[in-house]
Design an enzyme around this catalytic site. Structure first.
Site, PDB file in Angstrom:
ATOM      1  N   GLU A 174       0.832  27.494 -28.272  1.00 59.38           N
ATOM      2  CA  GLU A 174      -0.504  26.925 -27.345  1.00 59.38           C
ATOM      3  C   GLU A 174      -0.862  25.466 -27.875  1.00 59.38           C
ATOM      4  OE1 GLU A 174      -2.339  28.320 -31.002  1.00 59.38           O
ATOM      5  OE2 GLU A 174      -0.742  29.047 -29.823  1.00 59.38           O
ATOM      6  N   TYR A 175      -0.760  25.046 -28.955  1.00 60.99           N
ATOM      7  CA  TYR A 175      -0.848  23.612 -29.201  1.00 60.99           C
ATOM      8  C   TYR A 175      -0.086  22.921 -28.640  1.00 60.99           C
ATOM      9  CZ  TYR A 175      -1.814  19.634 -32.169  1.00 60.99           C
ATOM     10  OH  TYR A 175      -1.995  18.351 -32.681  1.00 60.99           O
ATOM     11  N   ILE A 176       1.205  23.105 -28.760  1.00 66.00           N
ATOM     12  CA  ILE A 176       2.650  22.298 -28.552  1.00 66.00           C
ATOM     13  C   ILE A 176       2.455  22.347 -27.038  1.00 66.00           C
ATOM     14  CG2 ILE A 176       5.129  22.398 -28.190  1.00 66.00           C
ATOM     15  CD1 ILE A 176       3.956  21.878 -31.151  1.00 66.00           C
ATOM     16  N   SER A 178      -0.078  22.445 -24.800  1.00 68.51           N
ATOM     17  CA  SER A 178      -1.243  21.349 -24.675  1.00 68.51           C
ATOM     18  C   SER A 178      -0.781  20.056 -24.629  1.00 68.51           C
ATOM     19  CB  SER A 178      -2.560  21.792 -25.384  1.00 68.51           C
ATOM     20  OG  SER A 178      -2.308  21.539 -26.636  1.00 68.51           O
ATOM     21  N   LYS A 179       0.023  19.853 -25.913  1.00 64.71           N
ATOM     22  CA  LYS A 179       0.162  18.260 -26.221  1.00 64.71           C
ATOM     23  C   LYS A 179       1.564  17.835 -25.133  1.00 64.71           C
ATOM     24  CE  LYS A 179      -2.708  17.468 -29.322  1.00 64.71           C
ATOM     25  NZ  LYS A 179      -3.808  16.258 -29.015  1.00 64.71           N
TER      26      LYS A 179
END
Length: 272
Positions: A174-176, A178-179
């Site tokens: 999810e972090y990846i 979003s970035k």
């Protein structure tokens, strides 16, 4: 100081001027500024002559930072900011313009880390929160920063993505995602407003010694393992990222638009 140009005489270039302070007279707005990269950016920009507005949810930390900056002769303003709340972002930008009369640059830095689990084990509510902060927060920031810059002839915006925005990593999908989204938004908006004088770029930090990083990797052994992902075998300092943002906000990068600078010590080239 003026440096003679060696360009072809038919080009009639202007003299190259080296400024003592690269952000003199500029007002810079920073999200996620209560610690880490955001706080380091505020310190670096004030040292380069900027007026800064620092925004975050932890207003006590912001006020301490402003006290530090003003005690050293800088001009700074703390604003309570929740980047997931559109009205909060709009007010923070409005407060910036009301205080300093203009907005010349911004660093959209506020972020949440990933859950640290395979996708099937993640909590859906937390995943939504990551997207709200990391992606919608950048969207809201751009939406209100750009009109403020257009009102005084343009400016420069730096979106903070991550090395995870240009490669994949397990257990923080999810972090990846979003970035990666931040980088896509950066490139698209750069096309929309470059002709009007607003440049939009991104930096992709690698492992950087911040509160978020320490919470994600709490032991020296874990941090040493991640540091080894970079061929430099080190963890960056927040000021290393502030220096890259400084370049993108200054006139030194006047012909840089829609790009991503991987400030990761070479991690993205394939050292896993």
């Amino acid at each position: 100081m003026t440096v003679a140009s060696t360009a072809h005489p038919n080009h009639n270039p202007a003299p190259v001027t080296i400024e003592a302070r690269r952000l003199d007279g500029k007002t810079i707005f920073i999200t996620g500024a209560s610690s880490g990269i955001g706080a380091a950016a505020a310190r670096r920009f004030v040292a380069e002559g900027a007026d800064v507005v620092v925004g975050a949810r932890r207003i006590d930390r912001l006020e301490s930072l402003v006290d530090e900056l003003t005690s050293e002769g800088g001009n700074a303003l703390a604003v309570h900011l929740d980047v997931t709340d559109e009205a909060s972002v709009a007010k923070a930008v409005q407060d910036t313009v009301e205080r300093f009369g203009r907005l010349d640059g911004a660093v959209n830095n506020a972020a949440l880390s990933g859950a640290g689990a395979p996708i099937v084990d993640t909590d859906s509510d937390y995943v939504r929160q990551v997207f709200d902060v990391n992606l919608m927060g950048v969207y809201f920031s751009l939406k209100y920063e750009i009109p403020a810059m257009l009102a005084t002839g343009g400016g420069s915006i730096v979106n903070v993505s991550s090395v995870g925005g240009i490669i994949g990593m397990p257990n923080i999908s999810e972090y990846i995602a979003s970035k990666w989204g931040v980088i896509g938004m950066t490139k698209s908006v750069a096309l929309e407003y470059g002709g009007a004088g607003v440049r939009v770029n991104a930096i992709a930090p690698g492992s950087t010694k911040t509160d978020m990083y320490d919470a994600w990797l709490p032991t020296p052994e874990a941090q040493a393992k991640v540091a080894a992902y970079s061929p430099m075998n080190q963890i960056a300092l927040p000021d290393d990222m502030a220096r890259v943002a400084l370049f993108l906000l200054s006139e030194e990068s006047r012909w840089t638009n829609g790009t991503v600078i991987a400030a990761d010590g070479g991690q993205h080239v394939g050292c896993f």
